[in-house]
Design a protein around this motif. Structure first.
Motif, PDB file in Angstrom:
ATOM      1  N   GLU A  16      -0.052  10.153 -14.517  1.00  0.00           N
ATOM      2  CA  GLU A  16       0.363  10.067 -15.927  1.00  0.00           C
ATOM      3  C   GLU A  16       1.621   9.221 -16.094  1.00  0.00           C
ATOM      4  N   SER A  17       2.571   9.389 -15.179  1.00  0.00           N
ATOM      5  CA  SER A  17       3.820   8.629 -15.267  1.00  0.00           C
ATOM      6  C   SER A  17       3.653   7.204 -14.716  1.00  0.00           C
ATOM      7  N   GLN A  18       2.460   6.918 -14.238  1.00  0.00           N
ATOM      8  CA  GLN A  18       2.140   5.615 -13.628  1.00  0.00           C
ATOM      9  C   GLN A  18       3.047   5.287 -12.441  1.00  0.00           C
ATOM     10  N   ALA A  19       3.526   6.352 -11.799  1.00  0.00           N
ATOM     11  CA  ALA A  19       4.292   6.153 -10.562  1.00  0.00           C
ATOM     12  C   ALA A  19       3.370   5.605  -9.478  1.00  0.00           C
ATOM     13  N   VAL A  20       2.098   5.959  -9.551  1.00  0.00           N
ATOM     14  CA  VAL A  20       1.092   5.398  -8.624  1.00  0.00           C
ATOM     15  C   VAL A  20      -0.141   4.990  -9.432  1.00  0.00           C
ATOM     16  N   ASP A  21      -0.918   4.032  -8.847  1.00  0.00           N
ATOM     17  CA  ASP A  21      -2.166   3.591  -9.489  1.00  0.00           C
ATOM     18  C   ASP A  21      -3.328   4.476  -9.076  1.00  0.00           C
ATOM     19  N   LEU A  37     -11.738  10.968  -1.566  1.00  0.00           N
ATOM     20  CA  LEU A  37     -11.912  10.761  -3.005  1.00  0.00           C
ATOM     21  C   LEU A  37     -10.744   9.935  -3.528  1.00  0.00           C
ATOM     22  N   PHE A  38     -11.051   8.880  -4.283  1.00  0.00           N
ATOM     23  CA  PHE A  38     -10.038   8.024  -4.887  1.00  0.00           C
ATOM     24  C   PHE A  38      -9.960   8.373  -6.371  1.00  0.00           C
ATOM     25  N   VAL A  39      -8.806   8.813  -6.815  1.00  0.00           N
ATOM     26  CA  VAL A  39      -8.640   9.206  -8.216  1.00  0.00           C
ATOM     27  C   VAL A  39      -7.742   8.176  -8.904  1.00  0.00           C
ATOM     28  N   TYR A  40      -8.259   7.551  -9.966  1.00  0.00           N
ATOM     29  CA  TYR A  40      -7.520   6.474 -10.639  1.00  0.00           C
ATOM     30  C   TYR A  40      -6.879   6.897 -11.955  1.00  0.00           C
ATOM     31  N   GLY A  41      -7.224   8.108 -12.433  1.00  0.00           N
ATOM     32  CA  GLY A  41      -6.625   8.538 -13.700  1.00  0.00           C
ATOM     33  C   GLY A  41      -6.481  10.046 -13.721  1.00  0.00           C
ATOM     34  N   PRO A  42      -5.586  10.570 -14.596  1.00  0.00           N
ATOM     35  CA  PRO A  42      -5.309  12.011 -14.609  1.00  0.00           C
ATOM     36  C   PRO A  42      -6.558  12.865 -14.847  1.00  0.00           C
ATOM     37  N   GLU A  43      -7.576  12.295 -15.520  1.00  0.00           N
ATOM     38  CA  GLU A  43      -8.779  13.084 -15.815  1.00  0.00           C
ATOM     39  C   GLU A  43      -9.561  13.445 -14.549  1.00  0.00           C
ATOM     40  N   LEU A  62      -4.629   3.261   3.316  1.00  0.00           N
ATOM     41  CA  LEU A  62      -3.423   2.594   2.801  1.00  0.00           C
ATOM     42  C   LEU A  62      -3.411   1.118   3.193  1.00  0.00           C
ATOM     43  N   LEU A  63      -4.089   0.806   4.303  1.00  0.00           N
ATOM     44  CA  LEU A  63      -4.135  -0.589   4.761  1.00  0.00           C
ATOM     45  C   LEU A  63      -4.925  -1.476   3.800  1.00  0.00           C
ATOM     46  N   ASN A  64      -5.815  -0.865   3.017  1.00  0.00           N
ATOM     47  CA  ASN A  64      -6.581  -1.629   2.019  1.00  0.00           C
ATOM     48  C   ASN A  64      -5.833  -1.733   0.701  1.00  0.00           C
ATOM     49  N   ARG A  65      -4.698  -1.075   0.587  1.00  0.00           N
ATOM     50  CA  ARG A  65      -3.994  -1.017  -0.699  1.00  0.00           C
ATOM     51  C   ARG A  65      -2.578  -1.568  -0.581  1.00  0.00           C
ATOM     52  N   LYS A  66      -2.419  -2.556   0.288  1.00  0.00           N
ATOM     53  CA  LYS A  66      -1.091  -3.143   0.465  1.00  0.00           C
ATOM     54  C   LYS A  66      -0.612  -3.739  -0.863  1.00  0.00           C
ATOM     55  N   GLY A  67       0.619  -3.467  -1.206  1.00  0.00           N
ATOM     56  CA  GLY A  67       1.189  -4.024  -2.434  1.00  0.00           C
ATOM     57  C   GLY A  67       0.901  -3.177  -3.664  1.00  0.00           C
ATOM     58  N   LYS A  68       0.015  -2.177  -3.523  1.00  0.00           N
ATOM     59  CA  LYS A  68      -0.286  -1.303  -4.668  1.00  0.00           C
ATOM     60  C   LYS A  68       0.352   0.062  -4.415  1.00  0.00           C
ATOM     61  N   THR A  69       0.670   0.772  -5.485  1.00  0.00           N
ATOM     62  CA  THR A  69       1.295   2.087  -5.308  1.00  0.00           C
ATOM     63  C   THR A  69       0.213   3.156  -5.172  1.00  0.00           C
ATOM     64  N   THR A  70       0.363   3.961  -4.167  1.00  0.00           N
ATOM     65  CA  THR A  70      -0.686   4.928  -3.834  1.00  0.00           C
ATOM     66  C   THR A  70      -0.063   6.249  -3.418  1.00  0.00           C
ATOM     67  N   ALA A  71      -0.612   7.328  -3.941  1.00  0.00           N
ATOM     68  CA  ALA A  71      -0.264   8.651  -3.404  1.00  0.00           C
ATOM     69  C   ALA A  71      -1.414   9.079  -2.504  1.00  0.00           C
ATOM     70  N   VAL A  72      -1.084   9.754  -1.422  1.00  0.00           N
ATOM     71  CA  VAL A  72      -2.133  10.122  -0.482  1.00  0.00           C
ATOM     72  C   VAL A  72      -1.898  11.543   0.018  1.00  0.00           C
ATOM     73  N   VAL A  73      -2.995  12.299   0.075  1.00  0.00           N
ATOM     74  CA  VAL A  73      -2.932  13.683   0.551  1.00  0.00           C
ATOM     75  C   VAL A  73      -3.002  13.664   2.077  1.00  0.00           C
ATOM     76  N   VAL A  96       4.222   4.077  -1.117  1.00  0.00           N
ATOM     77  CA  VAL A  96       3.396   5.210  -0.701  1.00  0.00           C
ATOM     78  C   VAL A  96       4.070   6.519  -1.085  1.00  0.00           C
ATOM     79  N   TYR A  97       3.323   7.381  -1.760  1.00  0.00           N
ATOM     80  CA  TYR A  97       3.834   8.714  -2.064  1.00  0.00           C
ATOM     81  C   TYR A  97       3.052   9.710  -1.209  1.00  0.00           C
ATOM     82  N   MET A  98       3.780  10.418  -0.333  1.00  0.00           N
ATOM     83  CA  MET A  98       3.113  11.293   0.639  1.00  0.00           C
ATOM     84  C   MET A  98       3.040  12.727   0.096  1.00  0.00           C
ATOM     85  N   ILE A  99       1.813  13.165  -0.253  1.00  0.00           N
ATOM     86  CA  ILE A  99       1.606  14.556  -0.675  1.00  0.00           C
ATOM     87  C   ILE A  99       1.177  15.339   0.573  1.00  0.00           C
TER      88      ILE A  99
END
Lengths: 280, 330
Positions: A16-21, A37-43, A62-73, A96-99
């Motif tokens: 929601e805060s667009q901290a990650v895509d 599972l790749f989740v792109y929106g809050p829904e 994460l290697l496929n998402r270089k330069g993009k912001t990603t959170a990962v479980v 990278v946001y590490m959950i």
């Protein structure tokens, strides 16, 4: 709140805060287990799950998402994979946001994975947010090097015969490499034509070369998630090979890959006082 | 009335076969069930759903030398490889037998692939009906079925103390003479109940969904590990290289996969399927659209191995269902 509810809340907040895509986590699969599972929106966050079937190491993506912001479980082993990639400068920390999730130990067909029985961690070594309550694992010390001691007790001829029999059924699909967070070369040596390191035959000599060279490339870099062994369609005990090499590295350098993103990897480090063995 | 062979007679028949020809059968290898050449009938596994790898390696080997060039006496002499021995594959499931027939359509198209033709000519298939379905299989939606006898030389169906026997071809007749068989006393057991997938009209739907973002999203989790195409009975792509060897050269063919990034890379560096989504779409479109358009039959046999082996649960059954909806939405 339960661990997975915390994951949902955190994932929603980050999207929601667009901290990650994108949030990469686990979702329900079609065969009774889970899948990435790749989740792109809050829904989509309610579809995230976490249970003892969540065997995948999501750090690889994460290697496929270089330069993009990603959170990962991340389970404990997966967080070590992120640290490995950070220490080797393959991903950027601020992207990278590490959950972190506290891992119950993964089961396959209802049985605990060997990997998880010998893992000393339930709580990731690194995270930005921890969704569960920290937990210590009880480790069966005997399992740590299960199979390695038996292999070391073999004569060279027995060892050779053992591995020849294992590699004989390799079909060189490279699933072990594709799933491995430590395998990210733009061009793998095995596919290089000039110079040609390994021929294309799916045959004992080439299979042995492929598997041995991949193991050496991972020495001091394997974080022990054993994804390679999990995905191998012909059941080659790749973990045994990797654990033998990790044991050597630990005994020689006191280093375990992925435990500390700041620690210098032994084979990417040179100290002036080190002997090069050239008789200096 | 059906024919019958007792289990004991079947095993001694297999013993006899193995003394004259290469016998290939399901065997346990370090916890995996694989088709292997065997001379020891006692190691053949009779009770199983299906093998972990398909039997395609006995028609299209993982590695095969196509020809050797001998330059030892001052001239270059080209010697094509010849298949020297007869093979009998025992225990092939109807889905895999349909798979071997599916390999034959492209390989025997003019000009026929000589090595494939020799393997096919010299191999007899003893099929085994499925009385129990695998959790992942869906053969009846892919133009075959658990007791489909169309693509085997002999079809066996397990019954009390032995097997019902249907000899389908002259090759089968020569292999298992009538004298070995008795009249069956009971009816053939009912085949497995196989779950259905909504495959009706899938080719057209795939064409409609060609540019959908679906493929790129699906590819998010695909590792491009090639496992699906290596366990598949019908994937037939290969790589070819020439090697210098002492006194000459060899041309070698090995399995390859459309999922590997370098597969479609052309001279000059152009790669028409450089991204993961288009590569993944290629695999399903080949199975369910391109091949059926060219050869008039499905290129997927519903064996379910790719579903079982995929490390990230990319499930062709689910994709078929999804694409049906996508096509309609467009």
């Amino acid at each position: 709140m339960s661990q997975i509810e915390n994951v949902h809340t955190k994932a929603r907040e980050l999207l929601e805060s667009q901290a990650v895509d994108c949030v990469i986590g686990f979702g329900k699969g079609t065969t009774g287990g889970s899948r990435p599972l790749f989740v792109y929106g809050p829904e989509g966050v309610e579809d995230l799950i976490f249970d003892e079937t969540c065997a995948h190491n999501l750090a690889k993506y994460l290697l496929n998402r270089k330069g993009k912001t990603t959170a990962v479980v991340l389970k404990a082993c997966d967080a070590r994979a992120v640290n490995l990639l950070l220490s080797e400068h393959q991903i950027e920390r601020d992207k990278v946001y590490m959950i972190g999730v506290v891992c119950p130990g993964i089961k396959e067909n209802g049985e605990p994975r060997d990997t998880c029985l010998r893992c000393g961690q339930r709580t990731p070594v690194s995270y930005d947010y921890l969704a569960g309550e920290p937990e210590e694992a009880t480790v069966d010390a005997e399992l740590q090097y299960k199979g390695v001691a038996e292999m070391e007790a073999m004569s060279m001829a027995e060892r050779k015969a053992f591995w020849e029999a294992q590699f004989d059924r390799c079909i060189r699909c490279y699933a072990c490499r594709q799933v491995c967070p430590g395998c990210y070369c733009d061009e793998c040596f095995v596919e290089r034509l000039d110079p040609l390191w390994v021929g294309i035959r799916i045959a004992p000599s080439e299979n042995e070369m492929w598997n041995a060279m991949r193991a050496f490339h991972l020495t001091g870099r394997c974080i022990g998630c054993d994804q390679c062994e999990r995905v191998c369609p012909v059941g080659i005990p790749l973990s045994l090979l990797n654990r033998k090499l990790e044991k050597e590295v630990y005994e020689t350098f006191g280093y375990e890959a992925g435990m500390d993103p700041e620690a210098a990897p032994p084979f990417a480090t040179y100290k002036k006082e080190e002997s090069l063995g050239f008789g200096e | 009335m059906s024919k019958f062979i007792s289990r004991k007679d079947l095993l001694s028949w297999l013993e006899g076969v193995s003394s004259e020809k290469d016998l290939v059968a399901p065997v346990q290898v370090e916890g995996r069930l694989l088709f292997r050449r065997t001379g020891d009938v006692s190691e053949i596994v009779l009770d199983y759903t299906n093998t972990d790898l398909s039997p395609r390696e006995f028609f299209f080997p993982a590695t095969e030398t196509l020809f050797t060039v001998d330059k030892s006496n001052g001239r270059a002499e080209l010697e094509p490889t010849r298949v020297e021995r007869d093979t009998v594959i025992f225990g092939m499931r109807p889905c895999d037998a349909k798979g071997m027939a599916a390999l034959a359509l492209p390989y025997l198209q003019d000009p026929a692939d000589s090595l494939f033709a020799q393997h096919r000519e010299r191999t007899a298939i003893v099929g085994l009906s499925c009385l129990k379905a695998c959790p992942e299989c869906f053969c009846t939606s892919m133009g075959t079925g658990p007791d489909d006898a169309a693509n085997v030389d002999i079809l066996l169906t397990e019954a009390a103390d032995g097997y019902m026997v249907e000899v389908m071809t002259d090759k089968g007749k020569a292999l298992m003479p009538d004298s070995l068989l008795s009249e069956a006393k009971a009816d053939k057991p009912a085949p497995a109940q196989v779950p259905l997938v909504p495959a009706e009209g899938i080719s057209a739907r795939l064409r409609e969904a060609f540019d959908d973002i679906y493929w790129s999203r699906l590819a998010d989790r695909c590792l491009h590990c090639n496992v699906c195409s290596y366990v598949c009975p019908t994937c037939y792509c290969f790589d070819i290289r020439d090697y210098s060897e002492k006194g000459g050269a060899v041309r070698v063919r090995t399995w390859e996969s459309c999922q590997s990034p370098g597969f479609t890379k052309a001279a000059g560096g152009h790669n028409p399927r450089a991204d993961k989504g288009t590569r993944l779409r290629q695999r399903f479109a080949h199975k369910l659209l391109y091949y059926p358009e060219e050869f008039g039959t499905s290129h997927c046999t519903g064996c379910g191995r790719c579903v079982k082996a995929c490390p990230v649960n990319i499930d062709i059954r689910e994709i078929i269902g999804d694409v049906q909806k996508l096509g309609k939405a467009n």
